[in-house]
Design a protein around this motif. Structure first.
Motif, PDB file in Angstrom:
ATOM      1  N   LEU A  14     -25.548  12.749   0.298  1.00 41.97           N
ATOM      2  CA  LEU A  14     -24.812  13.565   0.773  1.00 41.97           C
ATOM      3  C   LEU A  14     -23.758  12.955   2.094  1.00 41.97           C
ATOM      4  O   LEU A  14     -22.676  13.529   2.007  1.00 41.97           O
ATOM      5  CB  LEU A  14     -25.732  14.556   1.787  1.00 41.97           C
ATOM      6  N   GLN A  43     -29.900  12.410  -8.474  1.00 43.45           N
ATOM      7  CA  GLN A  43     -29.607  12.058  -7.061  1.00 43.45           C
ATOM      8  C   GLN A  43     -30.794  12.264  -6.235  1.00 43.45           C
ATOM      9  O   GLN A  43     -31.232  13.551  -6.218  1.00 43.45           O
ATOM     10  CB  GLN A  43     -28.358  12.615  -6.649  1.00 43.45           C
ATOM     11  N   VAL A 191     -42.166  21.332   1.807  1.00 48.14           N
ATOM     12  CA  VAL A 191     -40.947  22.418   1.625  1.00 48.14           C
ATOM     13  C   VAL A 191     -41.359  23.421   0.281  1.00 48.14           C
ATOM     14  O   VAL A 191     -41.542  22.847  -0.655  1.00 48.14           O
ATOM     15  CB  VAL A 191     -39.697  21.534   1.595  1.00 48.14           C
ATOM     16  N   GLY A 302     -30.230  15.941  10.592  1.00 52.88           N
ATOM     17  CA  GLY A 302     -29.975  14.907   9.998  1.00 52.88           C
ATOM     18  C   GLY A 302     -28.502  14.801   9.244  1.00 52.88           C
ATOM     19  O   GLY A 302     -27.544  13.942   9.317  1.00 52.88           O
TER      20      GLY A 302
HETATM   21  C1  LIG Z   1     -37.275  18.228   3.880  1.00 53.52           C
HETATM   22  C2  LIG Z   1     -35.998  17.970   4.515  1.00 53.52           C
HETATM   23  C3  LIG Z   1     -35.319  18.910   5.258  1.00 53.52           C
HETATM   24  C4  LIG Z   1     -33.982  18.595   5.702  1.00 53.52           C
HETATM   25  N1  LIG Z   1     -33.378  19.555   6.109  1.00 53.52           N
HETATM   26  C5  LIG Z   1     -32.115  19.367   6.688  1.00 53.52           C
HETATM   27  C6  LIG Z   1     -31.412  20.319   7.311  1.00 53.52           C
HETATM   28  O1  LIG Z   1     -31.788  21.567   7.501  1.00 53.52           O
HETATM   29  N2  LIG Z   1     -30.184  19.991   8.009  1.00 53.52           N
HETATM   30  C7  LIG Z   1     -29.704  18.913   8.064  1.00 53.52           C
HETATM   31  O2  LIG Z   1     -28.447  18.665   8.460  1.00 53.52           O
HETATM   32  N3  LIG Z   1     -30.186  17.664   7.451  1.00 53.52           N
HETATM   33  C8  LIG Z   1     -31.629  17.942   6.989  1.00 53.52           C
HETATM   34  N4  LIG Z   1     -32.538  16.888   6.436  1.00 53.52           N
HETATM   35  C9  LIG Z   1     -31.760  15.459   6.368  1.00 53.52           C
HETATM   36  C10 LIG Z   1     -30.829  15.263   5.429  1.00 53.52           C
HETATM   37  O3  LIG Z   1     -31.197  15.524   4.181  1.00 53.52           O
HETATM   38  C11 LIG Z   1     -30.318  13.849   5.692  1.00 53.52           C
HETATM   39  O4  LIG Z   1     -30.134  13.466   6.933  1.00 53.52           O
HETATM   40  C12 LIG Z   1     -29.301  13.536   4.341  1.00 53.52           C
HETATM   41  O5  LIG Z   1     -29.732  13.574   3.126  1.00 53.52           O
HETATM   42  C13 LIG Z   1     -29.093  11.888   4.658  1.00 53.52           C
HETATM   43  O6  LIG Z   1     -28.139  11.624   3.814  1.00 53.52           O
HETATM   44  P1  LIG Z   1     -27.427   9.918   3.759  1.00 53.52           P
HETATM   45  O7  LIG Z   1     -26.361  10.335   2.662  1.00 53.52           O
HETATM   46  O8  LIG Z   1     -27.335   9.446   4.776  1.00 53.52           O
HETATM   47  O9  LIG Z   1     -28.790   9.244   3.122  1.00 53.52           O
HETATM   48  P2  LIG Z   1     -29.540   9.524   1.579  1.00 53.52           P
HETATM   49  O10 LIG Z   1     -29.410  10.998   1.203  1.00 53.52           O
HETATM   50  O11 LIG Z   1     -30.608   8.817   1.586  1.00 53.52           O
HETATM   51  O12 LIG Z   1     -28.741   8.675   0.537  1.00 53.52           O
HETATM   52  C14 LIG Z   1     -28.625   7.460   0.302  1.00 53.52           C
HETATM   53  C15 LIG Z   1     -28.114   7.096  -0.964  1.00 53.52           C
HETATM   54  O13 LIG Z   1     -27.648   5.630  -0.851  1.00 53.52           O
HETATM   55  C16 LIG Z   1     -28.132   5.029  -2.104  1.00 53.52           C
HETATM   56  N5  LIG Z   1     -28.438   3.786  -2.139  1.00 53.52           N
HETATM   57  C17 LIG Z   1     -29.506   2.892  -1.582  1.00 53.52           C
HETATM   58  N6  LIG Z   1     -29.436   1.728  -1.787  1.00 53.52           N
HETATM   59  C18 LIG Z   1     -28.120   1.545  -2.373  1.00 53.52           C
HETATM   60  C19 LIG Z   1     -27.494   0.334  -2.872  1.00 53.52           C
HETATM   61  N7  LIG Z   1     -28.152  -1.079  -2.592  1.00 53.52           N
HETATM   62  N8  LIG Z   1     -26.485   0.487  -3.755  1.00 53.52           N
HETATM   63  C20 LIG Z   1     -26.196   1.448  -4.309  1.00 53.52           C
HETATM   64  N9  LIG Z   1     -26.649   2.701  -3.651  1.00 53.52           N
HETATM   65  C21 LIG Z   1     -27.607   2.808  -2.751  1.00 53.52           C
HETATM   66  C22 LIG Z   1     -29.338   5.980  -2.795  1.00 53.52           C
HETATM   67  O14 LIG Z   1     -29.327   6.172  -4.248  1.00 53.52           O
HETATM   68  C23 LIG Z   1     -28.949   7.409  -2.095  1.00 53.52           C
HETATM   69  O15 LIG Z   1     -28.019   8.091  -2.931  1.00 53.52           O
HETATM   70  C24 LIG Z   1     -33.485  17.340   5.788  1.00 53.52           C
HETATM   71  C25 LIG Z   1     -34.196  16.189   5.194  1.00 53.52           C
HETATM   72  C26 LIG Z   1     -35.526  16.492   4.577  1.00 53.52           C
HETATM   73  C27 LIG Z   1     -36.347  15.307   4.016  1.00 53.52           C
END
Ligand SMILES: Cc1cc2nc3c(=O)[nH]c(=O)nc-3n(C[C@H](O)[C@H](O)[C@H](O)COP(=O)(O)OP(=O)(O)OC[C@H]3O[C@@H](n4cnc5c(N)ncnc54)[C@H](O)[C@@H]3O)c2cc1C
Length: 402
Positions: A14, A43, A191, A302
């Motif tokens: 995201l 994803q 959830v 998050g």
């Molecule tokens: C149950 C639950 C409820 C939530 N509710 C909320 C909410 O209400 N509001 C809110 O703001 N947040 C919420 N969150 C938090 C939110 O979902 C996360 O903060 C957010 O998804 C983080 O996104 P990100 O892109 O940083 O990490 P991620 O979504 O973990 O994405 C990381 C990506 O990196 C890729 N990747 C990893 N290593 C490599 C590599 N070496 N090469 C290429 N690609 C790679 C993976 O495939 C993945 O797609 C919630 C989380 C959970 C678990």
């Protein structure tokens, strides 16, 4: 240094996808490498979790052209009610009292993911490699050189700025030698969605109990998203419950504010860990989103926090003479520090305090809740935080005055 080399974003979750779009909006070339294929079902984080998006976050998503693809699926949150089982008092935030149409919106992560993918398809300064993995990184004279495995084909790519957007277990963070501070809440999270007897009508609830916090979010079709936290030693028992037992468990934990809870949807368990990187930057490298900080999901912070990371970085890149320079990265760390530290401290502190069972704490918590609810400047400050407005926020998330 060659400024024509693109920024390299590792991870198209995201936050990484939002960053790629924000850079594209600013006309800055980047490469987005994502391990999963570009489909919602592939994803991992474009799943059934329901995200509470703060008002500021929606401003940001609107500014980068994502909200237009998502808004039909989103449900406005017009009222937030926070309470603790066994204590008197509650804190209420209301959109009308703040003079806005919504404090935030609820959107299933898979719908936000679908909107991001549609917007990514329209980017013109972006190269997308997916499914592809960054296997390793090496320091080069002017930045980093990454080795990428793209569907079995090996590629090397040089960048003046490497962005770790690769989630909680960030391999980029580890390869940069950045350590972490971690906390295990000894809780598990479940959830699901349910149909309550009474229409939630835009109301969201956060309820703290001795067994852990519960959040209930309004969804489309009068349904609610339910997030239940349970002590880790009860996780197997809750996972094994049939629908009737799970409904009764949710009812007992949440109470009867919306009447009887019925028709549970799919149930998904998540582990809960707090992981905070020791620093956000390294030479010609930076962390965003969960790679930078993973917070307890119950505070719904998050993605809201991660988007502010991404939009701040895009804003600084747009103004930088040398993208990834020490000055630019120092400014990123400086701008993100108060929001990051404050949001992490608040969500961590709130969960620990609200879940502690010490009898002496009950009256103090009740008084604090009454004060927050009844003292207008305190309530207003809390509502502004709840809507995601912070000092030093990126311009894109700030409220537009008509
Ligand atoms: C149950 C639950 C409820 C939530 N509710 C909320 C909410 O209400 N509001 C809110 O703001 N947040 C919420 N969150 C938090 C939110 O979902 C996360 O903060 C957010 O998804 C983080 O996104 P990100 O892109 O940083 O990490 P991620 O979504 O973990 O994405 C990381 C990506 O990196 C890729 N990747 C990893 N290593 C490599 C590599 N070496 N090469 C290429 N690609 C790679 C993976 O495939 C993945 O797609 C919630 C989380 C959970 C678990």
């Amino acid at each position: 240094m060659s400024q024509s080399e693109p920024i390299l974003i590792v991870g198209g979750g995201l936050v990484g996808a939002s960053l790629a779009i924000a850079l594209d909006t600013a006309g800055i070339p980047s490469v987005l490498v994502e391990a999963a294929a570009p489909r919602v079902d592939d994803q991992p984080s474009y799943d059934e979790r329901n995200l509470a998006l703060a008002r500021a976050t929606v401003n940001g998503l609107d500014a980068i052209g994502v909200w237009a693809f998502a808004k039909e699926r989103a449900t406005p949150i017009v009222h937030i009610h926070t309470s603790r089982a066994g204590d008197f008092g509650s804190v209420r935030m209301d959109a009308a009292a703040e003079g806005v149409d919504a404090l935030g919106w609820t959107l299933p992560a898979r719908e936000l993911g679908a909107a991001l993918l549609r917007r990514l398809d329209r980017c013109t300064h972006l190269t997308r490699l997916a499914p592809a993995r960054v296997e390793g990184i090496e320091r080069s004279e002017h930045g980093w050189c990454a080795t990428i495995d793209a569907a079995g084909e090996r590629r090397r790519l040089s960048t003046p700025l490497l962005v770790g957007a690769d989630g909680t277990a960030s391999g980029i963070r580890a390869q940069l030698g950045i350590g972490t501070r971690e906390h295990d809440y000894e809780q598990a999270l479940f959830v699901s969605t349910m149909l309550p007897e009474r229409d939630p009508a835009g109301r969201a609830f956060e309820r703290f109990t001795d067994g852990g916090p519960v959040a209930v979010l309004p969804l489309a079709d009068r349904r609610v998203g339910v997030v239940l936290t349970v002590p880790a030693d009860r996780a197997d028992e809750v996972a094994a419950m049939d629908d009737t037992a799970f409904l009764a468990f949710a009812q007992e934990r949440f109470g009867w504010r919306l009447g009887r809870l019925t028709r549970p949807g799919k149930r998904a368990p998540y582990p809960i860990r707090r992981v905070a990187a020791d620093t956000l930057v390294a030479p010609r490298a930076v962390l965003v989103g969960n790679a930078a900080q993973t917070v307890h999901p119950i505070g719904a912070q998050g993605f809201n926090l991660g988007l502010r990371d991404a939009l701040t970085l895009a804003e600084l890149a747009a103004d930088a003479a040398d993208i990834g320079s020490p000055a630019m990265l120092a400014e990123y760390a400086r701008r993100r520090a108060p929001d990051r530290e404050g949001t992490m401290a608040m969500s961590h502190g709130l969960i620990r305090l609200a879940c502690l069972e010490q009898p002496m704490l009950g009256p103090l918590r009740s008084l604090a809740m009454l004060a927050l609810d009844r003292v207008p400047p305190l309530r207003r400050a809390l509502s502004r935080r709840g809507m995601g407005f912070r000092e030093n926020a990126p311009f894109a998330v700030r409220e537009k005055t008509p």
